[in-house]
Design an enzyme around this catalytic site. Structure first.
Site, PDB file in Angstrom:
ATOM      1  N   LYS A  98       0.845  -1.214   0.000  1.00 39.69           N
ATOM      2  CA  LYS A  98       0.000   0.000   0.000  1.00 39.69           C
ATOM      3  C   LYS A  98       0.871   1.251   0.000  1.00 39.69           C
ATOM      4  O   LYS A  98       1.837   1.341   0.759  1.00 39.69           O
ATOM      5  CB  LYS A  98      -0.921   0.028   1.230  1.00 39.69           C
ATOM      6  CG  LYS A  98      -1.786  -1.219   1.360  1.00 39.69           C
ATOM      7  CD  LYS A  98      -2.810  -1.114   2.469  1.00 39.69           C
ATOM      8  CE  LYS A  98      -3.391  -2.468   2.806  1.00 39.69           C
ATOM      9  NZ  LYS A  98      -2.658  -3.214   3.827  1.00 39.69           N
TER      10      LYS A  98
ATOM     11  N   HIS B   7      -3.473   3.794   0.149  1.00 41.15           N
ATOM     12  CA  HIS B   7      -3.866   3.323   1.494  1.00 41.15           C
ATOM     13  C   HIS B   7      -5.105   4.051   2.031  1.00 41.15           C
ATOM     14  O   HIS B   7      -5.946   3.457   2.707  1.00 41.15           O
ATOM     15  CB  HIS B   7      -2.681   3.491   2.451  1.00 41.15           C
ATOM     16  CG  HIS B   7      -2.702   2.565   3.612  1.00 41.15           C
ATOM     17  ND1 HIS B   7      -1.586   1.967   4.130  1.00 41.15           N
ATOM     18  CD2 HIS B   7      -3.726   2.105   4.370  1.00 41.15           C
ATOM     19  CE1 HIS B   7      -1.920   1.189   5.146  1.00 41.15           C
ATOM     20  NE2 HIS B   7      -3.212   1.258   5.308  1.00 41.15           N
TER      21      HIS B   7
HETATM   22  P1  NDP Z   1      -8.152  -8.630  12.765  1.00 41.19           P
HETATM   23  O1  NDP Z   1      -9.566  -8.193  12.825  1.00 41.19           O
HETATM   24  O2  NDP Z   1      -7.732  -9.561  11.696  1.00 41.19           O
HETATM   25  O3  NDP Z   1      -7.816  -9.214  14.213  1.00 41.19           O
HETATM   26  C1  NDP Z   1      -6.549  -9.532  14.600  1.00 41.19           C
HETATM   27  C2  NDP Z   1      -6.572  -9.955  16.066  1.00 41.19           C
HETATM   28  O4  NDP Z   1      -7.348 -11.135  16.209  1.00 41.19           O
HETATM   29  C3  NDP Z   1      -5.194 -10.233  16.570  1.00 41.19           C
HETATM   30  O5  NDP Z   1      -5.113  -9.691  17.879  1.00 41.19           O
HETATM   31  C4  NDP Z   1      -5.135 -11.763  16.629  1.00 41.19           C
HETATM   32  O6  NDP Z   1      -4.292 -12.179  17.675  1.00 41.19           O
HETATM   33  C5  NDP Z   1      -6.583 -12.102  16.906  1.00 41.19           C
HETATM   34  N1  NDP Z   1      -6.991 -13.428  16.395  1.00 41.19           N
HETATM   35  C6  NDP Z   1      -6.682 -14.009  15.207  1.00 41.19           C
HETATM   36  N2  NDP Z   1      -7.269 -15.226  15.100  1.00 41.19           N
HETATM   37  C7  NDP Z   1      -7.958 -15.412  16.245  1.00 41.19           C
HETATM   38  C8  NDP Z   1      -8.746 -16.468  16.732  1.00 41.19           C
HETATM   39  N3  NDP Z   1      -8.956 -17.572  16.031  1.00 41.19           N
HETATM   40  N4  NDP Z   1      -9.303 -16.330  17.971  1.00 41.19           N
HETATM   41  C9  NDP Z   1      -9.109 -15.209  18.715  1.00 41.19           C
HETATM   42  N5  NDP Z   1      -8.366 -14.179  18.295  1.00 41.19           N
HETATM   43  C10 NDP Z   1      -7.789 -14.280  17.069  1.00 41.19           C
HETATM   44  O7  NDP Z   1      -7.180  -7.358  12.774  1.00 41.19           O
HETATM   45  P2  NDP Z   1      -6.644  -6.223  11.866  1.00 41.19           P
HETATM   46  O8  NDP Z   1      -7.353  -4.983  12.227  1.00 41.19           O
HETATM   47  O9  NDP Z   1      -5.182  -6.318  12.010  1.00 41.19           O
HETATM   48  O10 NDP Z   1      -7.038  -6.539  10.337  1.00 41.19           O
HETATM   49  C11 NDP Z   1      -6.410  -7.551   9.567  1.00 41.19           C
HETATM   50  C12 NDP Z   1      -5.454  -6.973   8.525  1.00 41.19           C
HETATM   51  O11 NDP Z   1      -6.108  -6.054   7.669  1.00 41.19           O
HETATM   52  C13 NDP Z   1      -4.271  -6.175   9.089  1.00 41.19           C
HETATM   53  O12 NDP Z   1      -3.301  -7.003   9.691  1.00 41.19           O
HETATM   54  C14 NDP Z   1      -3.833  -5.470   7.842  1.00 41.19           C
HETATM   55  O13 NDP Z   1      -3.116  -6.360   6.997  1.00 41.19           O
HETATM   56  C15 NDP Z   1      -5.183  -5.093   7.215  1.00 41.19           C
HETATM   57  N6  NDP Z   1      -5.648  -3.737   7.624  1.00 41.19           N
HETATM   58  C16 NDP Z   1      -5.752  -2.775   6.650  1.00 41.19           C
HETATM   59  C17 NDP Z   1      -6.129  -1.487   6.964  1.00 41.19           C
HETATM   60  C18 NDP Z   1      -6.249  -0.446   5.899  1.00 41.19           C
HETATM   61  O14 NDP Z   1      -6.330   0.743   6.219  1.00 41.19           O
HETATM   62  N7  NDP Z   1      -6.269  -0.817   4.640  1.00 41.19           N
HETATM   63  C19 NDP Z   1      -6.422  -1.080   8.355  1.00 41.19           C
HETATM   64  C20 NDP Z   1      -6.346  -2.188   9.299  1.00 41.19           C
HETATM   65  C21 NDP Z   1      -5.979  -3.448   8.920  1.00 41.19           C
HETATM   66  P3  NDP Z   1      -3.035 -13.195  17.448  1.00 41.19           P
HETATM   67  O15 NDP Z   1      -2.118 -12.562  16.439  1.00 41.19           O
HETATM   68  O16 NDP Z   1      -2.467 -13.260  18.821  1.00 41.19           O
HETATM   69  O17 NDP Z   1      -3.642 -14.497  16.985  1.00 41.19           O
END
Ligand code: NDP
Length: 324
Positions: free
Chosen positions: A85, A118
């Site tokens: 991005k 982005h």
């Molecule tokens: P998510 O909604 O994907 O949630 C991530 C969290 O969920 C982490 O804390 C992870 O912890 C936890 N998690 C994952 N699997 C499980 C499970 N099975 N049970 C319980 N908890 C779980 O988060 P994001 O907001 O990070 O969104 C995902 C991706 O989207 C980002 O990483 C990024 O790549 C993208 N994004 C893009 C944006 C944009 O502006 N374009 C903005 C925000 C995100 P753990 O790692 O400990 O498993």
């Protein structure tokens, strides 16, 4: 046809995006090597779509993982769908290619599969090397994203990226881009926050009508990084209705939250750095939510943004003043 982890959706330029992607954003205090290990584990498990960005400050580590998995024969470059991005400080047309080339160098690939603007708003270039240093405080700029888009089209023509798209655009901004005189390529996707508490149904309907794929982030209720998310907001995976339905299907709340989005024809990004959860989350392809339960889950929508990026509220291109 039933969805599998290998299912791909055809984009409006003919390229194909896997329907599930690994999110790689982690707060700055999380050691960068965890993202590298998680990306390797995810590729071993069968994830082929990796979502990253310059501003995440981890393209080198994620790239190391991808190249390691190509080198050990697990995948070929063409199996992987890597999204980068363009950060908002690189929106001046003369900086766009530089921003892309920086990502290519950091990730160590010859081309990106997808490169997104982005956000729709531009910020003043800072010149700082470290993205986190670079963006504080946020200084508004006024580059027209249509001009940025033309420079992105040129990057696609130069073969540096296969597909180009946008992120966090509202309908009006998408329309402006689609109606831009001389538009060469439509955005293939709009990557937005989308989950049980933020259905994005109107934006999704609009995008479908224009053959633009909606890609959902924060499907699991977001990273809850205090730098971006108000921690007093509810924890999505603890929602009682979601948990009741998950228990009924003998699935985790995370699997049901992801499956709900997939069944709507939306591409899901989900971040986990835990190999166990990465594996568990692929369980989304092993069950189907019945229509009556889909309806119950739909009723959870509260138009709630976990990451509204409030610092940008006064920017003329802030996307969330509009209804959608
Ligand atoms: P998510 O909604 O994907 O949630 C991530 C969290 O969920 C982490 O804390 C992870 O912890 C936890 N998690 C994952 N699997 C499980 C499970 N099975 N049970 C319980 N908890 C779980 O988060 P994001 O907001 O990070 O969104 C995902 C991706 O989207 C980002 O990483 C990024 O790549 C993208 N994004 C893009 C944006 C944009 O502006 N374009 C903005 C925000 C995100 P753990 O790692 O400990 O498993």
């Amino acid at each position: 046809m039933a969805l599998t982890k290998d299912s791909r959706i055809t984009l409006n330029d003919g390229n194909r995006m896997p329907v599930i992607g690994l999110g790689t954003y982690a707060a700055p205090d999380v050691p960068r090597n965890l993202g590298e290990e998680a990306t390797k584990a995810a590729i071993d498990l069968g994830y082929r779509h990796i979502d990253c960005a310059y501003i995440y400050g981890n393209e080198a580590e994620v790239g190391n993982a991808i190249r390691a998995k190509i080198a050990d024969g697990t995948v070929k470059r063409e199996d992987i769908f890597y999204t980068g991005k363009l950060w908002c400080t690189y929106f001046s047309p003369e900086l766009v290619r530089k921003g892309l080339e920086k990502s290519l160098k950091d990730v160590g690939l010859d081309y990106l599969d997808l490169f997104l603007m982005h956000w729709p708003f531009s910020l003043k270039p800072s010149g700082a090397e470290n993205p986190y240093d670079a963006e504080q405080p946020f200084a508004y700029d006024n580059v027209d994203f249509c001009a940025t888009w033309e420079a992105l089209e040129a990057c696609k023509d130069a073969g540096l990226v296969k597909s180009i798209g946008v992120s966090n655009f509202n309908r009006r901004q998408l329309e402006r881009l689609l109606n831009k005189p001389g538009l060469k390529y439509k955005p293939v996707c709009n990557q937005v926050e989308c989950h049980l508490y933020l259905s994005q149904s109107k934006l999704h309907t609009y995008c479908k009508s224009k053959d633009i794929v909606l890609v959902a982030y924060s499907v699991l209720g977001s990273h809850r990084d205090k730098n971006w998310v108000d921690l007093s907001l509810p924890v999505l995976l603890e929602d009682p209705v979601l948990n009741k339905i998950a228990a009924k299907y003998h699935r985790s709340p995370a699997e049901v939250a992801m499956r709900f989005i997939l069944q709507k024809g939306i591409v899901v990004l989900a971040k986990s750095f835990s190999p166990n959860r990465l594996k568990q989350n692929l369980g989304v392809f092993e069950f189907e939510i019945k229509s009556e339960d889909m309806k119950t889950l739909e009723s959870l929508d509260k138009n709630l943004h976990f990451g509204p990026f409030k610092e940008m509220k006064q920017h003329p291109e802030y996307p969330f003043h509009d209804e959608y």
